[in-house]
Design an enzyme around this catalytic site. Structure first.
Site, PDB file in Angstrom:
ATOM      1  CE1 TYR A   1       8.496  -1.831   2.654  1.00 25.34           C
ATOM      2  CE2 TYR A   1       9.177  -2.304   0.301  1.00 25.34           C
ATOM      3  CZ  TYR A   1       8.848  -1.547   1.241  1.00 25.34           C
ATOM      4  OH  TYR A   1       8.713  -0.069   1.086  1.00 25.34           O
TER       5      TYR A   1
ATOM      6  CE1 TYR B   1       9.779  -4.060  -3.275  1.00 23.22           C
ATOM      7  CE2 TYR B   1       9.093  -2.734  -5.208  1.00 23.22           C
ATOM      8  CZ  TYR B   1       8.868  -3.747  -4.659  1.00 23.22           C
ATOM      9  OH  TYR B   1       8.063  -4.766  -4.797  1.00 23.22           O
TER      10      TYR B   1
ATOM     11  NE  ARG C   1       6.959   3.242  -4.895  1.00 17.70           N
ATOM     12  CZ  ARG C   1       6.557   3.774  -3.850  1.00 17.70           C
ATOM     13  NH1 ARG C   1       6.206   3.058  -2.706  1.00 17.70           N
ATOM     14  NH2 ARG C   1       6.126   5.186  -3.682  1.00 17.70           N
TER      15      ARG C   1
ATOM     16  CG  HIS D   1       9.020   4.270  -0.296  1.00 17.63           C
ATOM     17  ND1 HIS D   1       9.552   3.781  -1.424  1.00 17.63           N
ATOM     18  CD2 HIS D   1       8.103   3.410   0.161  1.00 17.63           C
ATOM     19  CE1 HIS D   1       9.123   2.565  -1.434  1.00 17.63           C
ATOM     20  NE2 HIS D   1       8.331   2.220  -0.464  1.00 17.63           N
TER      21      HIS D   1
ATOM     22  CG  HIS E   1       5.219   2.036   3.015  1.00 22.58           C
ATOM     23  ND1 HIS E   1       4.210   2.146   2.191  1.00 22.58           N
ATOM     24  CD2 HIS E   1       6.228   1.333   2.522  1.00 22.58           C
ATOM     25  CE1 HIS E   1       4.747   1.869   1.050  1.00 22.58           C
ATOM     26  NE2 HIS E   1       6.007   1.226   1.423  1.00 22.58           N
TER      27      HIS E   1
END
Ligand code: DHB
Ligand code: FE
Length: 305
Positions: free
Chosen positions: A159, A193, A214, A217, A219
């Site tokens: 990120y 992630y 994870r 996805h 957000h």
């Protein structure tokens, strides 16, 4: 008087005071300290183990990873479950399900109207992907003042603002919906992630024998005047970890349907010429019950406001 048993020490810790303090903080602290005293006693925790744990907490704090630990130990999902329960109890359970925010939100991302190319300026990464839909209330009424904030990981699962070397706000945007309450953005499908290796977080997960992955996805933080701010994420189907998210955040209503290889017209402004993968998803917002619920802010900012 100053020779204390364990029980007397606990009593002293939890009752000594020179002022009222904050009763709620006093009660909760007393409970936590009692539980930790019991834990130390039950497991015969040795001083070296205790101080190693204290050092781990200090390193966790200075690495800025406390939010990774809360997610991985289930606290973020717990808060969602409790809000869901409260919503059911008060007849408010409606709209797009909430999902954890995660620790990687950054406010004030660049703002666009209606649509945006989320990875503009960078080389294409995989098959083009467009996600689009509307923001509506629980009766289907469009909310043309809504703001959709979107953020996701890059092709390496990192990120911007949290991993070194990524440009500021890369893969982070705010989209003010158009007059029909529509949003759309072009990007690429992010991979999953994993928690940073060789970090306080990964140390604990290794010791627990747990993975820190994870599933893929995206957000969202969706806000609109008078509506309850919605923090959620969508999951991309087909990921190995879709039912084994280390942060326990996957939800049935949030696994989107991919329309691969579609070639509809009208996407020229996003620079999509080849067939692409499309996801259509409407965000359905609840009415805010009080002003504070509609603050267009992330979790931590709302708490500190
Ligand atoms: C974590 C990372 C995420 O990308 C996320 O959405 C939630 C939690 C984490 O590292 O804890
Ligand atoms: Fe995330």
């Amino acid at each position: 008087m100053n020779e204390l048993t364990q029980a007397e020490l606990l009593e002293r810790v939890n009752t000594s005071r020179i002022a009222d303090g904050n009763p709620r903080v006093r009660e909760i602290t007393a409970r936590i300290v009692s539980d930790l005293f019991k834990t130390i006693d039950q497991f015969d925790v040795q001083p070296d183990e205790f101080w190693a744990a204290v050092d781990w907490f200090s390193r966790l704090g200075s690495s800025g990873q406390t939010g990774l630990i809360t997610a991985g130990l289930g606290f973020d999902r717990l808060l969602d479950i409790r809000e869901d329960e409260a919503d059911r109890a008060t007849g408010r359970a409606a709209g797009t399900p909430r999902a954890i925010e995660g620790p990687l939100y950054v406010p004030d991302a660049p703002l666009s109207r209606g649509e945006v190319h989320l990875d503009e300026g960078s080389a294409p990464r995989g098959e083009a992907f467009v996600m689009e839909g509307r923001v509506v209330d629980v009766n289907g009424k469009p909310l043309p003042e809504a703001m959709v904030e979107v953020w996701h990981a890059d092709e390496n699962g990192r990120y911007s603002h949290f991993a070194p070397g990524l440009s500021p706000f890369s893969l982070r945007r705010r989209i003010l919906v158009d007059e029909q309450a529509r949003y759309r953005f072009r990007s690429f499908l992010p991979p999953g992630y994993a928690i940073p290796p060789a970090s306080p977080t990964s140390e604990l997960f290794e010791a627990l024998g747990r993975h820190g992955n994870r599933p893929a996805h995206i957000h969202f933080l969706v806000s609109s005047r008078g509506m309850r701010t919605l923090t959620t994420q969508v999951n991309i189907p087909g990921d190995t970890f879709i039912d084994d998210d280390f942060a326990f955040a996957t939800r049935d209503g949030l696994i989107v349907e991919l329309e691969p290889n579609t070639a509809p017209t009208g996407y020229e402004s996003l620079g999509v010429k080849e067939p692409f993968t499309r996801v259509r998803f409407d965000f359905v917002m609840q009415q805010a019950a009080e002003l504070s619920e509609s603050k267009p802010q992330a979790r931590m900012a709302r708490a500190l406001d």
